[in-house]
Design an enzyme around this catalytic site. Structure first.
Site, mmCIF file in Angstrom:
data_model
loop_
_atom_site.group_PDB
_atom_site.id
_atom_site.type_symbol
_atom_site.label_atom_id
_atom_site.label_comp_id
_atom_site.label_asym_id
_atom_site.label_seq_id
_atom_site.Cartn_x
_atom_site.Cartn_y
_atom_site.Cartn_z
ATOM 1 N N HIS A 67 42.937 36.641 37.354
ATOM 2 C CA HIS A 67 42.227 35.383 37.971
ATOM 3 C C HIS A 67 41.137 34.996 36.906
ATOM 4 O O HIS A 67 40.311 35.893 36.588
ATOM 5 C CB HIS A 67 41.931 35.474 39.448
ATOM 6 C CG HIS A 67 40.671 36.747 39.525
ATOM 7 N ND1 HIS A 67 39.390 36.296 39.629
ATOM 8 C CD2 HIS A 67 40.825 37.791 40.162
ATOM 9 C CE1 HIS A 67 38.501 37.210 40.135
ATOM 10 N NE2 HIS A 67 39.362 38.226 40.435
ATOM 11 N N ASP A 180 34.705 40.931 36.714
ATOM 12 C CA ASP A 180 35.676 40.720 37.976
ATOM 13 C C ASP A 180 36.090 39.405 37.653
ATOM 14 O O ASP A 180 35.238 38.436 38.390
ATOM 15 C CB ASP A 180 35.310 41.195 39.046
ATOM 16 C CG ASP A 180 36.174 40.697 40.364
ATOM 17 O OD1 ASP A 180 37.240 40.111 40.113
ATOM 18 O OD2 ASP A 180 35.918 40.809 41.349
ATOM 19 N N GLU A 208 40.768 33.315 43.305
ATOM 20 C CA GLU A 208 41.527 34.590 43.914
ATOM 21 C C GLU A 208 40.382 35.065 44.802
ATOM 22 O O GLU A 208 40.366 35.600 45.873
ATOM 23 C CB GLU A 208 41.511 35.584 42.599
ATOM 24 C CG GLU A 208 42.036 36.832 43.178
ATOM 25 C CD GLU A 208 40.956 37.942 43.709
ATOM 26 O OE1 GLU A 208 41.226 38.800 43.877
ATOM 27 O OE2 GLU A 208 39.859 37.633 43.532
ATOM 28 N N GLU A 209 38.844 34.607 44.440
ATOM 29 C CA GLU A 209 37.956 35.118 45.213
ATOM 30 C C GLU A 209 37.891 34.642 46.718
ATOM 31 O O GLU A 209 36.871 34.977 47.396
ATOM 32 C CB GLU A 209 36.486 35.148 44.392
ATOM 33 C CG GLU A 209 36.627 35.739 43.055
ATOM 34 C CD GLU A 209 36.123 37.433 43.363
ATOM 35 O OE1 GLU A 209 36.169 37.656 44.447
ATOM 36 O OE2 GLU A 209 36.546 37.991 42.402
ATOM 37 N N HIS A 319 30.707 41.710 41.530
ATOM 38 C CA HIS A 319 30.324 40.702 42.580
ATOM 39 C C HIS A 319 28.783 40.699 42.806
ATOM 40 O O HIS A 319 28.038 40.543 43.716
ATOM 41 C CB HIS A 319 30.899 41.015 44.196
ATOM 42 C CG HIS A 319 32.237 40.449 44.173
ATOM 43 N ND1 HIS A 319 32.639 40.106 45.332
ATOM 44 C CD2 HIS A 319 33.253 40.662 43.352
ATOM 45 C CE1 HIS A 319 34.025 39.898 45.066
ATOM 46 N NE2 HIS A 319 34.415 40.338 44.043
HETATM 47 CO CO CO Z 1 36.605 40.233 43.139
#
Ligand code: CO
Length: 350
Positions: A67, A180, A208-209, A319
């Site tokens: 992603h 990420d 995606e998140e 994150h």
């Molecule tokens: Co993530």
């Protein structure tokens, strides 16, 4: 590979606003693929036909997903004093927001999520997380009208973090934002440079998140036989606690998922990865927690079901405004998947 990861990491791409990341990826893969398209949700789907004949009749059509989006913030309002109210895009702990530098909107207006100095925080409050409703982004404007000249409601806010190589030792540790899942994007870009006996559909997905949204429609369009998702996953190996097994460890190789909150991995694909790692002497580890979700969660439920697995590059402090990974893990992830795709030519068994 650090030059590519630097570009990917510094590109700003909070969920729903992945354009800048897409451009970096397109530039890197264009000459290695047979074609691409960008769908209605912004997914970049690259296609690479099998370069060699032979192999099993199934699986022939392989989806590889990573992603493009990152967690961040969005401007939701103005305060009279010229500061900005904001909401979160994706999962972010309030505590990591304090005193962070950010960039806002298409013009990358700089700002700070300011916080009271310790002198003004009563002792009893110091042990509590901050009150999110009191946090605001300060862009230095003297009032609301001044702030409105610089930013708009709905503007995306990303963390301001530069990429750096931290250690030239064995692990080659780097720091930057959004590993990420820019780590997964980097892995996927490298994989597209190889030649395979299966048809590859590389999906650089969006959103995606905020709920694996891009992957859902990408998988529907591709209708793959099997799928691999690549992630930058939780790495909590520091400080090391005796007798407690971390989720993953930096420098110990790609992390293979058995199960997370979004899916259960197909054991044939897990076995393929493990068999390949053992045979080729590539280090690997298992993700030792049932935490988080990945694009595999959306992909495996597409159409009549798709066997899927997730392989991740361990990344510390995800994150948050800045994370760390080992370039060695990144390279081992590419090698492991590349060899596994070759080993898949004989089929997957039953
Ligand atoms: Co993530």
């Amino acid at each position: 590979m650090d030059a590519l990861l630097k570009k990917l990491s510094e590109a700003r791409g909070v969920s729903g606003n992945e354009e800048a990341v897409r451009q970096v990826i397109l530039e890197a893969v264009r000459e290695h693929i047979d074609g691409y398209r960008v769908d209605a949700l912004g997914n970049l789907i690259c296609y690479k036909k099998a370069r060699r004949q032979g192999g099993a009749s199934w699986p022939r059509k392989v989806m590889l997903a990573a992603h493009m989006d990152e967690v961040g913030l969005m401007v939701t309002g103005f305060n009279n004093d010229g500061t900005l109210r904001f909401g979160k895009v994706g999962g972010i702990d309030d505590r990591v927001l304090l005193s962070k530098q950010v960039l806002i909107g298409p013009d990358a207006v700089p700002g700070v999520i300011g916080y009271r100095p310790i002198h003004l925080i009563p002792r009893a409050e110091r042990n509590r997380p901050p009150d999110f409703s009191k946090l605001a982004i300060d862009i230095g404007a003297s009032n609301q009208a001044g702030a409105e000249k610089l930013v708009k409601l709905g503007d995306y806010v990303s963390f301001r973090t530069s990429f750096e190589v931290l250690a030239e030792d064995g692990l080659r540790t780097v720091k930057g934002k959004a590993f990420d899942d820019r780590a997964g994007c980097a892995v996927l870009v490298e994989l597209l440079k190889g030649e395979y006996a299966v048809d590859l559909y590389a999906a650089f997905t969006t959103q995606e998140e905020v709920g694996l949204r891009g992957a859902k429609v990408a998988a529907y369009a591709i209708a793959p036989d099997v799928a691999f998702a690549f992630e930058g996953t939780i790495c909590d190996d520091l400080p090391s606690k005796k007798d407690v097994s971390p989720v993953t460890e930096l420098g110990k190789g790609p992390a293979i998922t058995f199960m997370d909150r979004s899916f259960v991995a197909d054991r044939r694909l897990v076995d393929l990865l493990v068999r390949t790692a053992e045979k080729e002497g590539i280090p690997y580890q298992f993700k030792r927690a049932v935490a988080g979700g990945t694009d595999s969660g959306a992909i495996h439920l597409s159409r009549e079901g798709v066997p899927a697995v997730t392989v991740s590059v361990p990344s510390r402090y995800i994150h948050a405004p800045v994370s760390m990974l080992s370039l060695l893990d990144l390279e081992h992830t590419v090698q492991l998947v590349q060899k596994s795709l070759h080993n898949m030519e004989g089929g997957l068994g039953s």
